[in-house]
Motif scaffolding. Structure first.
Motif, PDB file in Angstrom:
ATOM      1  N   MET A 229      11.998  25.499 -17.401  1.00 24.35           N
ATOM      2  CA  MET A 229      12.685  24.802 -16.318  1.00 24.35           C
ATOM      3  C   MET A 229      11.937  23.513 -16.012  1.00 24.35           C
ATOM      4  SD  MET A 229      13.854  27.821 -13.684  1.00 24.35           S
ATOM      5  CE  MET A 229      14.880  29.184 -14.271  1.00 24.35           C
ATOM      6  N   ARG A 296      20.758  22.557 -20.177  1.00 20.55           N
ATOM      7  CA  ARG A 296      21.834  22.306 -19.208  1.00 20.55           C
ATOM      8  C   ARG A 296      21.203  21.757 -17.937  1.00 20.55           C
ATOM      9  NH1 ARG A 296      26.994  23.455 -18.639  1.00 20.55           N
ATOM     10  NH2 ARG A 296      26.976  24.657 -20.572  1.00 20.55           N
ATOM     11  N   VAL A 298      20.667  20.885 -14.041  1.00 16.43           N
ATOM     12  CA  VAL A 298      20.958  21.519 -12.759  1.00 16.43           C
ATOM     13  C   VAL A 298      21.321  20.406 -11.788  1.00 16.43           C
ATOM     14  CG1 VAL A 298      20.067  22.941 -10.899  1.00 16.43           C
ATOM     15  CG2 VAL A 298      19.353  23.381 -13.242  1.00 16.43           C
ATOM     16  N   GLN A 303      20.820  14.947  -9.728  1.00 22.46           N
ATOM     17  CA  GLN A 303      20.215  15.795 -10.743  1.00 22.46           C
ATOM     18  C   GLN A 303      18.892  16.351 -10.235  1.00 22.46           C
ATOM     19  OE1 GLN A 303      20.484  14.392 -14.687  1.00 22.46           O
ATOM     20  NE2 GLN A 303      18.758  15.544 -15.436  1.00 22.46           N
ATOM     21  N   ARG A 304      18.798  17.669 -10.280  1.00 21.84           N
ATOM     22  CA  ARG A 304      17.601  18.320  -9.766  1.00 21.84           C
ATOM     23  C   ARG A 304      16.665  18.794 -10.868  1.00 21.84           C
ATOM     24  NH1 ARG A 304      20.228  22.214  -5.069  1.00 21.84           N
ATOM     25  NH2 ARG A 304      21.095  20.550  -3.775  1.00 21.84           N
ATOM     26  N   THR A 306      16.424  20.475 -15.249  1.00 21.24           N
ATOM     27  CA  THR A 306      17.072  20.958 -16.463  1.00 21.24           C
ATOM     28  C   THR A 306      16.578  22.363 -16.766  1.00 21.24           C
ATOM     29  OG1 THR A 306      17.101  18.696 -17.318  1.00 21.24           O
ATOM     30  CG2 THR A 306      17.522  20.452 -18.889  1.00 21.24           C
ATOM     31  N   VAL A 307      17.501  23.220 -17.187  1.00 22.47           N
ATOM     32  CA  VAL A 307      17.169  24.563 -17.647  1.00 22.47           C
ATOM     33  C   VAL A 307      17.279  24.568 -19.167  1.00 22.47           C
ATOM     34  CG1 VAL A 307      17.796  26.990 -17.613  1.00 22.47           C
ATOM     35  CG2 VAL A 307      17.970  25.652 -15.532  1.00 22.47           C
TER      36      VAL A 307
END
Length: 568
Positions: A229, A296, A298, A303-304, A306-307
């Protein structure tokens, strides 16, 4: 009948109740403290006020002159009332040393004895006391009146306790209003904060959050897929054990808080992790693994982070290669069976025609031709996996019109390869090199010229004039295993020598270009090297060297370990 089990209050609800109680307690405590301190302050203010009034009256020259007259009350009573009204106190009583009043707010009390203590004043002191007189309980000050150093009278000024209490009650009303406002404001603020907390915790209570955290940690460590993450600044916010392993990070490496650029990953993999758009089932290579990457973002207004999920594709890719080899081998066997049937029909037909000798000569020649490579491979390569691979690849190459030749100096004794050298890696290395060499040899320089590849100088025997050929060298000594594959194809230009091992490089279009990358990866995984140069027939020649170490020492160590196990 069992009553339904009530669900514990959510964490936000518990915090809300706790905060409301805490705010109420703080406000109540502040109110009580303010009331007590206000009462004390009001009494102190009242005492200071009456003290000033009493001292002012006692020091007034007109008072001393009035005392000398035959009727002091006639002069002092108006004066005392004027002072009382101006200062707002309850009474100003002037008396003689025998405590007989000369003044009083109630004129009927003039001439009566003063109710209160006067002993200290008669000794020349000024003191304060709370005493119940004709006007009720009051805070009063008694001070002497001096004339030429002699005490000629006393002054007592006071304010009733009821008036002080009424002032405190007025302050208490304002205090209660302020406390109520503070309590309401605190309650509203607490409700807003807890409403937001309730949204973030999804209405779960403390036990549920604790259980969710425990399950979260257990899941992260249990899943075999890598989970990564990244926050909005592309820093690692979370990584599980599988993610560390797949990315090649040491267990003691502090990864959380670091950016992806600091992990020293291959450039294509770093680019995929830093990409803002989603990535689906992208294949990437690290130093030791083939991994499938899915990303993907988040989002939530902005934008917070990426996973990223990582899957190990190494074994699957190796199995796919083995399956392709087996499929090709099966097709080659099917073709050989067809050819063998044709030859058998030829032999049978010659016998039926009475030409027995010619049938025997034809069958003998075919058997010798088929047995030559088998005898050569089995005699030189006693490692069964490599021998089977070479025979299978020879059949495939023959179907494509390419001759696979085992070099004369090839030799691998049975047991020469240590158990630490995985057979799957050998299949990956040699199988992919032979496949690429067969492709290059079957195309020939003419095809290469059409595709734009570099065309070497004319070759000698085995070149364009001869049959396409792939030469394999497999040699193992005490120190290393050497696997060399050379072809009679067009070769690889010097400008592409560094690019051939990059994933996706291929002269056969999209969807290819993984074989040589897997070869270098397998060699690197076993501490070996891969070299590319020009072969003796003008084509490309790949040389792989894998260190074997001291097999004698390894054998002795293994024997010692087995002896310990038997002894135990």
């Amino acid at each position: 009948m069992r009553l339904p089990r009530t669900r514990p209050r959510s964490l936000a609800g518990q915090l809300f109740a706790m905060q409301v109680v805490l705010i109420a307690a703080v406000v109540a405590g502040c109110a009580v403290f303010a009331y007590v301190s206000g009462s004390a302050q009001a009494e102190e203010t009242a005492a200071r006020q009456v003290r000033v009034a009493a001292l002012a009256v006692a020091d007034s020259p007109s008072v001393r002159e009035a005392i000398r007259t035959p009727d002091p009350s006639a002069v002092l009573q108006p004066y005392a009332e004027r002072v009382r009204e101006d200062t707002g106190i309850a009474f100003v009583t002037i008396m003689d040393t025998e405590r007989v009043r000369w003044t009083h707010p109630d004129t009927s009390q003039i001439g009566d004895t003063f109710l209160g203590n006067t002993a200290k004043a008669l000794r020349g002191e000024t003191f304060t006391e709370t005493y119940t007189g004709t006007l009720g309980p009051s805070i009063r000050v008694v001070t002497p009146i001096r004339d030429n150093g002699r005490i000629v009278g006393l002054v007592s000024a006071g304010i009733t306790v009821d008036r002080v209490s009424s002032q405190v009650r007025e302050q208490l009303g304002a205090l209660a209003l302020a406390a109520g406002g503070a309590l309401a404001l605190g309650g509203i603020g607490t409700y807003v904060i807890n409403a937001r907390l309730r949204r973030h915790t999804h209405g779960m209570n403390a036990a549920e959050l604790s259980r969710l955290h425990d399950y979260h940690q257990a899941t992260l460590h249990a899943v075999r897929e890598g989970l990564l993450m990244l926050d909005g600044r592309r820093r690692i916010a979370l990584i599980n054990d599988a993610g560390r392993e797949l990315l090649g990070l040491a267990p003691d490496t502090e990864a959380v808080g670091r950016t992806v650029d600091e992990l020293a990953l291959p450039a294509p993999l770093t680019g995929a992790l830093l990409a803002s758009e989603p990535r689906v089932d992208e294949l990437h290579l690290t130093a030791d693994r083939v991994i499938v990457v899915n990303t993907r973002p988040v989002v939530g207004g902005e934008q917070r982070g990426t996973v990223v999920t990582l899957r190990d594709h190494t074994e699957l890719q190796a199995l796919t290669g083995e399956l392709d080899s087996e499929r090709g081998f099966t097709q080659a066997l099917r073709s050989q069976a067809h050819e063998a049937a044709n030859r058998l029909h030829t032999v049978v037909s010659l016998i039926e025609l009475g030409r027995v000798e010619e049938a025997v000569d034809f069958a003998t020649a075919e058997l010798e031709l088929a047995q030559v490579l088998t005898d050569r491979v089995v005699g030189a390569v006693e490692e069964p996996v490599l021998a089977a691979l070479l025979l299978g690849k020879a059949a495939q190459a023959n179907e494509r019109g390419v001759e696979l030749v085992l070099a004369e100096d090839s030799l691998i004794d049975d047991g020469a390869l240590p158990p630490s050298l995985a057979q799957r890696d050998l299949v990956t290395i040699l199988g992919n090199l032979i496949d690429n060499a067969v492709d290059a040899a079957s195309e020939g320089p003419e095809d290469a010229e059409e595709s734009g590849a570099a065309v070497p100088a004319p070759r000698t025997a085995g070149g364009p004039a001869g049959r396409a050929r792939v030469t394999v060298t497999a040699l193992a000594d005490e120190r290393e295993l050497l696997l060399r594959v050379a072809d009679t194809g067009a070769g690889i230009g010097p400008e592409a020598a560094d690019e051939v091992f990059r994933r996706g490089w291929s002269t056969h279009g999209a969807g290819r270009g993984l074989g040589l990358a897997l070869v270098r990866q397998a060699a690197h995984r076993n501490g070996g090297t891969v070299e590319l140069d020009a072969g003796p027939d003008g084509g490309a020649r790949f040389t792989v060297r894998l260190p074997l170490g001291d097999r004698t020492a390894k054998s002795e160590a293994a024997a010692g370990a087995r002896a310990k196990e038997v002894t135990a």
